[in-house]
Design a protein around this motif. Structure first.
Motif, PDB file in Angstrom:
ATOM      1  N   LEU A  11       0.867  -1.179   0.000  1.00  0.00           N
ATOM      2  CA  LEU A  11       0.000   0.000   0.000  1.00  0.00           C
ATOM      3  C   LEU A  11       0.901   1.225   0.000  1.00  0.00           C
ATOM      4  O   LEU A  11       1.428   1.638   1.031  1.00  0.00           O
ATOM      5  N   GLY A  12       1.087   1.812  -1.171  1.00  0.00           N
ATOM      6  CA  GLY A  12       2.006   2.929  -1.314  1.00  0.00           C
ATOM      7  C   GLY A  12       1.423   4.233  -0.806  1.00  0.00           C
ATOM      8  O   GLY A  12       0.383   4.284  -0.133  1.00  0.00           O
ATOM      9  N   ARG A  13       2.087   5.313  -1.176  1.00  0.00           N
ATOM     10  CA  ARG A  13       1.685   6.629  -0.688  1.00  0.00           C
ATOM     11  C   ARG A  13       0.315   7.024  -1.215  1.00  0.00           C
ATOM     12  O   ARG A  13      -0.367   7.851  -0.616  1.00  0.00           O
ATOM     13  N   GLU A  14      -0.096   6.422  -2.319  1.00  0.00           N
ATOM     14  CA  GLU A  14      -1.410   6.779  -2.847  1.00  0.00           C
ATOM     15  C   GLU A  14      -2.542   6.228  -1.994  1.00  0.00           C
ATOM     16  O   GLU A  14      -3.697   6.620  -2.154  1.00  0.00           O
ATOM     17  N   ARG A  15      -2.226   5.301  -1.064  1.00  0.00           N
ATOM     18  CA  ARG A  15      -3.270   4.729  -0.213  1.00  0.00           C
ATOM     19  C   ARG A  15      -2.989   4.920   1.270  1.00  0.00           C
ATOM     20  O   ARG A  15      -3.767   4.443   2.097  1.00  0.00           O
ATOM     21  N   SER A  16      -1.912   5.557   1.651  1.00  0.00           N
ATOM     22  CA  SER A  16      -1.634   5.806   3.061  1.00  0.00           C
ATOM     23  C   SER A  16      -0.932   7.153   3.215  1.00  0.00           C
ATOM     24  O   SER A  16      -0.175   7.571   2.333  1.00  0.00           O
ATOM     25  N   LYS A  17      -1.162   7.804   4.340  1.00  0.00           N
ATOM     26  CA  LYS A  17      -0.554   9.109   4.604  1.00  0.00           C
ATOM     27  C   LYS A  17      -0.272   9.224   6.094  1.00  0.00           C
ATOM     28  O   LYS A  17      -1.119   8.891   6.925  1.00  0.00           O
ATOM     29  N   SER A  18       0.944   9.669   6.462  1.00  0.00           N
ATOM     30  CA  SER A  18       1.341   9.805   7.863  1.00  0.00           C
ATOM     31  C   SER A  18       1.692  11.259   8.163  1.00  0.00           C
ATOM     32  O   SER A  18       2.252  11.976   7.305  1.00  0.00           O
ATOM     33  N   ASP A  42      -8.922  14.143  -1.380  1.00  0.00           N
ATOM     34  CA  ASP A  42      -8.122  13.622  -2.496  1.00  0.00           C
ATOM     35  C   ASP A  42      -8.563  12.212  -2.884  1.00  0.00           C
ATOM     36  O   ASP A  42      -8.447  11.822  -4.054  1.00  0.00           O
ATOM     37  N   TRP A  43      -9.021  11.445  -1.914  1.00  0.00           N
ATOM     38  CA  TRP A  43      -9.468  10.062  -2.199  1.00  0.00           C
ATOM     39  C   TRP A  43     -10.929   9.996  -2.641  1.00  0.00           C
ATOM     40  O   TRP A  43     -11.431   8.914  -2.943  1.00  0.00           O
ATOM     41  N   GLY A  44     -11.594  11.142  -2.649  1.00  0.00           N
ATOM     42  CA  GLY A  44     -13.002  11.143  -3.037  1.00  0.00           C
ATOM     43  C   GLY A  44     -13.926  10.586  -1.971  1.00  0.00           C
ATOM     44  O   GLY A  44     -15.007  10.066  -2.294  1.00  0.00           O
ATOM     45  N   LEU A  45     -13.528  10.718  -0.717  1.00  0.00           N
ATOM     46  CA  LEU A  45     -14.344  10.197   0.387  1.00  0.00           C
ATOM     47  C   LEU A  45     -14.944  11.352   1.190  1.00  0.00           C
ATOM     48  O   LEU A  45     -14.854  11.417   2.412  1.00  0.00           O
ATOM     49  N   ASP A  46     -15.583  12.284   0.483  1.00  0.00           N
ATOM     50  CA  ASP A  46     -16.133  13.464   1.147  1.00  0.00           C
ATOM     51  C   ASP A  46     -17.195  13.105   2.172  1.00  0.00           C
ATOM     52  O   ASP A  46     -17.372  13.813   3.172  1.00  0.00           O
ATOM     53  N   ASP A  47     -17.924  12.015   1.944  1.00  0.00           N
ATOM     54  CA  ASP A  47     -18.984  11.630   2.884  1.00  0.00           C
ATOM     55  C   ASP A  47     -18.426  11.212   4.236  1.00  0.00           C
ATOM     56  O   ASP A  47     -19.172  11.168   5.227  1.00  0.00           O
ATOM     57  N   LEU A  48     -17.152  10.865   4.302  1.00  0.00           N
ATOM     58  CA  LEU A  48     -16.561  10.411   5.560  1.00  0.00           C
ATOM     59  C   LEU A  48     -15.767  11.505   6.267  1.00  0.00           C
ATOM     60  O   LEU A  48     -15.148  11.241   7.300  1.00  0.00           O
ATOM     61  N   GLU A  85     -11.706   1.897  12.360  1.00  0.00           N
ATOM     62  CA  GLU A  85     -12.047   1.516  10.985  1.00  0.00           C
ATOM     63  C   GLU A  85     -13.453   2.006  10.679  1.00  0.00           C
ATOM     64  O   GLU A  85     -14.391   1.788  11.463  1.00  0.00           O
ATOM     65  N   GLN A  86     -13.616   2.658   9.531  1.00  0.00           N
ATOM     66  CA  GLN A  86     -14.916   3.106   9.047  1.00  0.00           C
ATOM     67  C   GLN A  86     -15.190   2.434   7.711  1.00  0.00           C
ATOM     68  O   GLN A  86     -14.303   2.366   6.848  1.00  0.00           O
ATOM     69  N   PRO A  87     -16.385   1.916   7.501  1.00  0.00           N
ATOM     70  CA  PRO A  87     -16.688   1.280   6.206  1.00  0.00           C
ATOM     71  C   PRO A  87     -16.663   2.302   5.085  1.00  0.00           C
ATOM     72  O   PRO A  87     -17.104   3.444   5.244  1.00  0.00           O
ATOM     73  N   LEU A  88     -16.126   1.882   3.956  1.00  0.00           N
ATOM     74  CA  LEU A  88     -16.089   2.740   2.777  1.00  0.00           C
ATOM     75  C   LEU A  88     -17.411   2.683   2.046  1.00  0.00           C
ATOM     76  O   LEU A  88     -18.177   1.706   2.167  1.00  0.00           O
ATOM     77  N   PRO A  89     -17.734   3.690   1.259  1.00  0.00           N
ATOM     78  CA  PRO A  89     -18.934   3.617   0.417  1.00  0.00           C
ATOM     79  C   PRO A  89     -18.859   2.401  -0.505  1.00  0.00           C
ATOM     80  O   PRO A  89     -17.779   1.985  -0.948  1.00  0.00           O
ATOM     81  N   GLU A  90     -20.001   1.812  -0.799  1.00  0.00           N
ATOM     82  CA  GLU A  90     -20.029   0.569  -1.574  1.00  0.00           C
ATOM     83  C   GLU A  90     -19.422   0.738  -2.956  1.00  0.00           C
ATOM     84  O   GLU A  90     -18.905  -0.209  -3.537  1.00  0.00           O
ATOM     85  N   ALA A  91     -19.460   1.925  -3.493  1.00  0.00           N
ATOM     86  CA  ALA A  91     -18.916   2.142  -4.839  1.00  0.00           C
ATOM     87  C   ALA A  91     -17.408   2.154  -4.850  1.00  0.00           C
ATOM     88  O   ALA A  91     -16.787   2.103  -5.907  1.00  0.00           O
ATOM     89  N   ASP A  92     -16.778   2.225  -3.651  1.00  0.00           N
ATOM     90  CA  ASP A  92     -15.305   2.322  -3.604  1.00  0.00           C
ATOM     91  C   ASP A  92     -14.665   1.002  -3.993  1.00  0.00           C
ATOM     92  O   ASP A  92     -15.068  -0.035  -3.511  1.00  0.00           O
TER      93      ASP A  92
END
Length: 720
Positions: free
Chosen positions: A593-600, A623-629, A713-720
């Protein structure tokens, strides 16, 4: 054999007359005149048949006992050769013995000969014969003197004991029901019969416990052909193949014997009677005469008071009918075989129970996770071997990590399968605590030690198969690509690099579970993305020799093959067609899981940083398109960072990971664990973790060498 007699009052006189005619002199016998009556009784009243032939092998004299073998009186035998007296006897073989004695003068003692007599042409008899040459004073041969004793009963007794001894050695060599039934048929042909069939109830083949009481007519519909053997050309009556249903006509002797629990013999079958098999099963034969079967026996297989099936004996090549001796031999023979069949049934039942238990405890589907691609093969031992206690598992952990587990329980059978289930459950429970590999094995070792102590103190005592079990526990983090592993007496994993070269990990070997005495140590390696981890049990290596390890390494270096195909190929390469021990292989191809999927983010211990932490997390979710979360995540980040600043010490780090769920982690240098509590209405604080638990799917704490990490942990939208 066969030879002749005269009237007892003239037998000795005739012998004297013949000897005088041949120039022999009986006078030198001391005390001859005094013992004439004794000599006459010896010659004419002997319990053995006695005869004398001349140099042309023609009968000269025989005593009265020879008449019991047929062929006429002594007078009728005189001047005739053996083949003329007994045409059904193999006279050439007997006369060959006579000629040898005439030529060499060396007596032959106890020669056994088998043949049929004119007095009983339908029965083979066995005779013990002794031959000696008669010579005159000059040493010239006058003829052959021989004796005959019927030893048929003794011969059959020896053959019976030899057959029973062979049955004891041959039948029941395995614990396979079908094989045992076939061994019964193999031993019985041709010693007892020309055709033997063995039919067992379906419940017996499955290993089920037979129902108490007698077999009913309905139960006979569940018969299955398990053993079949014949002498010579295969008769049409054997149209029922091994494994097929064996149906018999209602009221036929096999059905009556099976339901009544008794044995049956028929010396002469009615040639015009219809065969017993159901219509179509006897190959179209209308009568027993069409099949050439003329005598039969039916003997149920019974063991420990339970009927398991039946054995049917026929003769068609041998003319002799089954007699009482054959009947007794068949019943004793089948009784011994029935015990072996029942032992195989009991073993089948226990093995099936162990298999069911084992399969129910092994993972049916592997959990969804993105840290590794998984392929696995579990190869049970040969069907004649006991079920082992090998197992493997894939356990998703917090922070997108995954745990890979493989273990092997010492021993076989239900105890081993049950112990495997307990260990697997314990590992899953301990894994939820996010323990390091060495600490997890230490706690697992404590559990095994307690179980062993309880087992040894139980009444009655039983074995403790968990003692000596092995386990390898491995944790892979796809963000850092670190793989941490520890072993409890288990062989180290093999690691195949993306370039195709394989090696075995350098891993400290801890003691087996329950042994104790030494601490467990872990090892850590950083893996390239696309590396393949191979976890396996001892059954795959068959001795764990260096040669076997080299074979496994070469098999893992096969390139250009999908992971599933590689897993099957490795197992097929390493294991024989019928392995003697269970084997498991788990292959895991690592992802990253590279930098495109994790941030510290490193944060100072300053209350003013909380707002900045919320903003940075919200920007990353955008940036990940998860505005609902964004809103619940801001709440989670605010509470976790605030608690770390307020209650903890040391460096603080925020990490967000987009995996199967949205993961938020806050680490600090304090080892104090937070806990959820219900705040009172008058309390000004204490509601942070409660709110977090309401807005997240899961949350928890795991400890590191520097402190702890609180994660959510929060569930992602089903479309993800």
């Amino acid at each position: 054999m066969v030879i002749m007699t005269t009237r007892s009052d003239s037998g000795l006189a005739e012998l004297e007359a013949w000897c005088e005619a041949m120039g022999a002199d009986l006078a030198p016998v001391p005390g001859r005149e005094l013992s004439r009556s004794v000599l006459e009784r010896l010659a004419t009243g002997s319990p053995a048949g006695i005869a004398l032939v001349d140099t042309d092998l023609r009968c000269v004299w025989s005593n009265s006992m020879m008449e019991q073998f047929g062929g006429g009186s002594a007078q009728q035998r005189r001047g005739r050769r053996l083949g003329e007296i007994q045409p059904d006897l193999d006279a050439d073989a007997v006369e060959a013995q006579m000629r040898q004695v005439l030529e060499t003068g060396v007596p032959v003692i106890g020669h056994e000969h088998t043949g049929r007599l004119a007095s009983a042409p339908g029965v083979k008899r066995v005779f013990s014969m002794s031959f000696a040459r008669l010579s005159d004073d000059a040493g010239r041969p006058l003829g052959v003197y021989y004796t005959v004793v019927d030893v048929t009963a003794r011969h059959r007794g020896r053959a019976r004991l030899a057959l029973l001894d062979r049955a004891g050695q041959y039948i029941g060599r395995t614990l396979d029901i079908m094989q045992t039934a076939q061994e019964l048929a193999d031993v019985a042909v041709p010693e007892i019969a020309d055709l033997v069939t063995v039919d067992l109830l379906d419940t017996v083949i499955r290993g089920d416990e037979p129902a108490p009481g007698k077999i009913t007519d309905a139960d006979t519909a569940g018969l299955r052909r398990c053993g079949l053997q014949w002498a010579g050309e295969r008769p049409a009556a054997t149209a029922v193949e091994i494994g097929a249903a064996a149906a018999y006509r209602p009221g036929s002797p096999p059905v009556r014997c099976l339901t009544g629990g008794f044995s049956w013999r028929e010396a002469r079958l009615d040639p015009l009677a219809r065969p017993w098999a159901a219509t179509g099963e006897e190959g179209g034969a209308e009568h027993f005469a069409d099949l050439g079967l003329h005598t039969a026996m039916v003997v149920p297989l019974r063991a420990r008071g339970v009927t398991l099936g039946m054995t049917v004996f026929f003769r068609r090549q041998r003319a002799e009918p089954f007699d009482d001796e054959d009947f007794r031999l068949a019943m004793e023979f089948v009784a011994r075989a029935a015990v072996c069949v029942d032992n195989a049934r009991r073993y089948t039942r226990e093995r099936e129970a162990a298999l069911v238990l084992q399969r129910s405890l092994l993972p049916h589907t592997l959990p969804e996770q993105r840290a590794v691609d998984i392929a696995s093969v579990y190869r049970p031992a040969d069907e004649l071997a006991d079920v082992g206690g090998d197992w493997f598992d894939v356990i998703p952990l917090s922070g997108a990590r995954v745990a890979l587990v493989v273990g092997d329980v010492l021993g076989h059978g239900i105890d081993a399968a049950a112990t495997m289930g307990r260990l697997r459950t314990a590992v899953q429970t301990l894994a939820d605590l996010d323990l390091s590999p060495e600490e997890l094995l230490a706690r697992l070792d404590d559990l095994v030690g307690k179980d062993t102590a309880e087992t040894r103190g139980s009444a009655p005592p039983r074995a403790a198969p968990a003692l000596g079990a092995t386990c390898l526990y491995l944790v892979y983090d796809p963000v850092s690509r670190r793989c941490t592993m520890a072993s409890a007496g288990h062989p180290p994993p093999a690691i195949t690099s993306p370039d195709g070269t394989a090696r075995f990990a350098e891993l400290p070997q801890g003691p087996a579970l329950g042994v104790g005495g030494m601490p467990f140590e872990s090892a850590e390696v950083v893996l390239e993305e696309g590396s393949v981890l191979a976890l396996y049990t001892n059954g795959l290596l068959d001795g764990a020799t260096q040669a076997q390890r080299d074979r496994l390494r070469r098999a893992l270096e096969e390139r250009g093959m999908p992971l599933d195909a590689l897993c099957r190929t490795v197992v097929d390469t390493m294991l024989p067609r019928r392995p003697v021990d269970d084997a498991a292989l788990l292959l895991a191809s690592t992802r990253c899981l590279g930098r495109e999927r994790s941030k510290s983010y490193d944060l100072p211990a300053d209350p003013s940083v909380v707002a900045r932490a919320r903003k940075m997390a919200a920007e990353q979710l955008g940036d990940w398109g998860l505005d609902d979360l964004v809103y619940p995540t801001e709440l989670v980040v605010s509470e976790l960072v605030t608690n770390a600043i307020k209650h903890a010490s040391g460096p603080i780090r925020l990490r967000v990971i987009r995996d199967l769920a949205l993961i938020c982690e806050v680490s600090d240098g304090c080892s104090t664990a937070p806990y959820l509590r219900h705040a009172r209405t008058t309390d000004e604080g204490g509601r942070g973790l409660f709110l977090i638990s309401q807005f997240t799917q899961r949350w928890g704490t795991r400890y590191t060498r520097e402190g702890k990490i609180i994660w959510t942990e929060q569930p992602l939208p089903e479309a993800d």
